[in-house]
Design a protein around this motif. Sequence first.
Motif, short mmCIF file in Angstrom:
data_model
loop_
_atom_site.label_atom_id
_atom_site.label_comp_id
_atom_site.label_asym_id
_atom_site.label_seq_id
_atom_site.Cartn_x
_atom_site.Cartn_y
_atom_site.Cartn_z
N ARG A 88 0.88 -1.24 0.04
CA ARG A 88 0.04 -0.08 -0.02
C ARG A 88 0.68 1.33 0.19
O ARG A 88 0.24 2.46 -0.37
CB ARG A 88 -1.12 0.11 1.31
N VAL A 89 2.10 1.38 0.30
CA VAL A 89 3.00 2.33 0.66
C VAL A 89 4.24 2.11 -0.10
O VAL A 89 4.69 1.06 -0.22
CB VAL A 89 3.24 2.60 2.25
N GLY A 90 4.82 3.17 -0.79
CA GLY A 90 6.03 3.07 -1.26
C GLY A 90 6.94 4.19 -0.49
O GLY A 90 6.57 5.29 -0.40
N PHE A 91 8.17 3.95 -0.36
CA PHE A 91 9.22 4.69 0.36
C PHE A 91 10.21 5.15 -0.47
O PHE A 91 10.79 4.45 -1.34
CB PHE A 91 9.74 3.91 1.54
N ILE A 92 10.57 6.64 -0.41
CA ILE A 92 11.87 7.04 -1.06
C ILE A 92 12.62 7.69 0.06
O ILE A 92 12.13 8.36 0.90
CB ILE A 92 11.57 7.84 -2.18
N CYS A 109 12.57 -4.38 -8.73
CA CYS A 109 11.74 -5.39 -8.81
C CYS A 109 11.51 -5.96 -7.56
O CYS A 109 10.68 -6.97 -7.02
CB CYS A 109 12.20 -6.65 -9.73
N LEU A 110 12.73 -5.77 -6.64
CA LEU A 110 12.55 -6.35 -5.34
C LEU A 110 11.31 -6.58 -4.39
O LEU A 110 10.99 -7.48 -4.00
CB LEU A 110 13.64 -5.65 -4.39
N LYS A 124 9.12 -7.06 -16.22
CA LYS A 124 8.47 -6.27 -17.28
C LYS A 124 8.03 -4.84 -16.57
O LYS A 124 8.07 -3.78 -17.34
CB LYS A 124 7.05 -6.95 -17.79
N ARG A 125 7.16 -5.01 -15.59
CA ARG A 125 7.02 -3.72 -14.90
C ARG A 125 8.06 -2.84 -14.37
O ARG A 125 8.24 -1.60 -14.61
CB ARG A 125 6.06 -4.22 -13.74
N GLY A 126 9.20 -3.34 -13.99
CA GLY A 126 10.21 -2.88 -13.47
C GLY A 126 11.02 -2.14 -14.60
O GLY A 126 11.39 -0.86 -14.72
N SER A 127 11.00 -2.76 -16.03
CA SER A 127 11.69 -2.30 -17.24
C SER A 127 10.85 -1.03 -17.60
O SER A 127 11.53 0.07 -18.03
CB SER A 127 11.90 -3.24 -18.27
N ALA A 157 11.40 4.37 -8.91
CA ALA A 157 11.08 3.22 -9.74
C ALA A 157 10.33 2.29 -8.87
O ALA A 157 9.20 1.68 -8.71
CB ALA A 157 11.74 2.87 -10.68
N ARG A 158 11.43 1.95 -7.75
CA ARG A 158 11.17 0.89 -6.88
C ARG A 158 9.99 1.24 -5.93
O ARG A 158 9.26 0.34 -5.69
CB ARG A 158 12.55 0.77 -5.89
N ALA A 159 9.75 2.39 -5.72
CA ALA A 159 8.64 2.70 -4.90
C ALA A 159 7.59 2.62 -5.36
O ALA A 159 6.30 2.35 -4.75
CB ALA A 159 8.95 4.14 -4.41
N MET A 160 7.55 2.73 -6.73
CA MET A 160 6.36 2.85 -7.88
C MET A 160 5.86 1.24 -8.20
O MET A 160 4.74 1.21 -8.59
CB MET A 160 6.37 3.49 -8.87
N ILE A 161 6.65 0.39 -8.13
CA ILE A 161 6.47 -0.81 -8.82
C ILE A 161 5.43 -1.62 -8.14
O ILE A 161 4.52 -2.25 -9.00
CB ILE A 161 7.73 -1.64 -8.91
N ALA A 162 4.73 -1.39 -7.11
CA ALA A 162 3.79 -2.32 -6.43
C ALA A 162 2.43 -1.59 -6.49
O ALA A 162 1.60 -2.00 -6.04
CB ALA A 162 4.01 -2.63 -4.87
N GLU A 163 2.46 -0.52 -7.19
CA GLU A 163 1.65 0.48 -7.52
C GLU A 163 0.67 0.80 -6.28
O GLU A 163 -0.51 0.68 -5.94
CB GLU A 163 0.42 -0.38 -8.24
N PRO A 164 1.44 1.53 -5.34
CA PRO A 164 0.67 1.82 -3.91
C PRO A 164 -0.12 3.07 -4.08
O PRO A 164 -0.06 3.64 -4.96
CB PRO A 164 1.91 2.22 -3.06
#
Length: 226
Positions: A88-92, A109-110, A124-127, A157-164
């Motif tokens: 639910r949350v992305g951290f930077i 992707c982690l 695919k999502r990470g790229s 990009a890492r913070a966004m990948i899970a679509e929080p």
Amino acid sequence: MSEPLLSVRKLTKSYKIIKRTLEVLRGVDIEIVRGEFLALRGASGAGKSTLLHLIGGLDSPNSGEIIFEGKNIAQFSETDLTHFRNRRVGFIFQSYHLLPELNALENVCLPVRIARLPAPDAEKRGSELLEQVGLKDRMEHKPYELSGGEQQRVAIARAMIAEPELILADEPTGNLDSHTGAEIIELLKSLCVKRHTTLAIATHDAKVATCAQRVVELVDGRIAGG
């Protein structure tokens, strides 16, 4: 902007240091509206980072409520908090917090690999995200091969990948020069608008704060004027 995504009510946080107690947050009330860009501004030690950490489930308050979509995350079990932080949350963070042994794509992707998204879907999502942040040709580079600005783009990009629903950024431009920092803020804004993601940034930088739709001042653990 409409209904609150998150409401903080009477939040307190203190730490015991040897024989004394350090009060960091002293009854904070704040709402973050779905879809807005909020800046938490204040001097070092005002409680900005602590508030973000509590909102994101990285720490627990002494008292008060943190209501996220109707649920008080301050009462979550560790299992529920782990799920909340991952989905639910992305951290930077100011210092990027990239794993040095992983390349840019692997770092991005982690979070979804931990959530057991199949590797091809994660890649695919990470790229796609790395291309959106301008790192199409840097996906296989390790963090030490990237500039500070490039590392922060990987972190975005890492913070966004899970679509929080919510991105929390703690001094995201603190280790960058002013030009690169301005680029990072514009990138964050555009990505959040495109993805309908709510953004809260903790900063002591007045220029960063002026980019936000709303600025909340923290002074000695309290909301100024609150």
